[in-house]
Motif scaffolding. Sequence first.
Motif, PDB file in Angstrom:
ATOM      1  N   ILE A 150       0.914  -1.465   0.300  1.00 26.16           N
ATOM      2  CA  ILE A 150      -0.307   0.031   0.286  1.00 26.16           C
ATOM      3  C   ILE A 150       0.764   1.110   0.013  1.00 26.16           C
ATOM      4  O   ILE A 150       1.985   1.303   0.691  1.00 26.16           O
ATOM      5  N   ASP A 157       0.044   7.009   2.020  1.00 23.98           N
ATOM      6  CA  ASP A 157      -1.355   7.831   2.601  1.00 23.98           C
ATOM      7  C   ASP A 157      -2.374   6.836   2.475  1.00 23.98           C
ATOM      8  O   ASP A 157      -2.668   7.302   3.567  1.00 23.98           O
ATOM      9  N   GLU A 158      -2.480   6.067   1.662  1.00 24.93           N
ATOM     10  CA  GLU A 158      -3.679   4.866   2.595  1.00 24.93           C
ATOM     11  C   GLU A 158      -3.343   4.352   3.401  1.00 24.93           C
ATOM     12  O   GLU A 158      -3.498   3.805   4.466  1.00 24.93           O
ATOM     13  N   GLN A 186      -3.952   6.450   6.153  1.00 24.85           N
ATOM     14  CA  GLN A 186      -5.633   6.694   6.481  1.00 24.85           C
ATOM     15  C   GLN A 186      -5.755   4.679   7.409  1.00 24.85           C
ATOM     16  O   GLN A 186      -6.573   5.638   8.678  1.00 24.85           O
TER      17      GLN A 186
END
Length: 142
Positions: A77, A80-81, A84
């Motif tokens: 991933i 940013d993911e 989050q």
Amino acid sequence: MQQSERDRLLERIERDGATVGASIPETLSVEGETVDLASFVNQAGGGHHQEKRVQKVIRGLRTERQRRRKRIKTGDISLDEAEQLADSILGIDRALTVLESDDETDIEAESNRNRQADRKRWLSFVEQVTGDGGSSVREGQE
């Protein structure tokens, strides 16, 4: 994503007091079911039937937390993911803390969590400064 970024995010979600100030997600998919989590947490309690539902949601949240943590740890991933996911994990942890607090009001529970987090930070600071593990501080408080 680099391993150092993964490690930083994993440390962040496991840190004592990390949930202070974290927001409970409005909605969350738990085991294929969308839960209005913020609303559910605010209305939790009252009655044996509701207690069963609370326990089911707690189990689902714990499973979802582990799934998201594993994704940060081993998933392919983006940063940013992963960030989050880390934010959502802290929100899940916050919801779990509220749901698992027995008979305390939200204000009492928050106050107790803040006091405990402050004490842990203080002991950690004393340990860093003195190098004695904070034992002299603990002994003085008992």
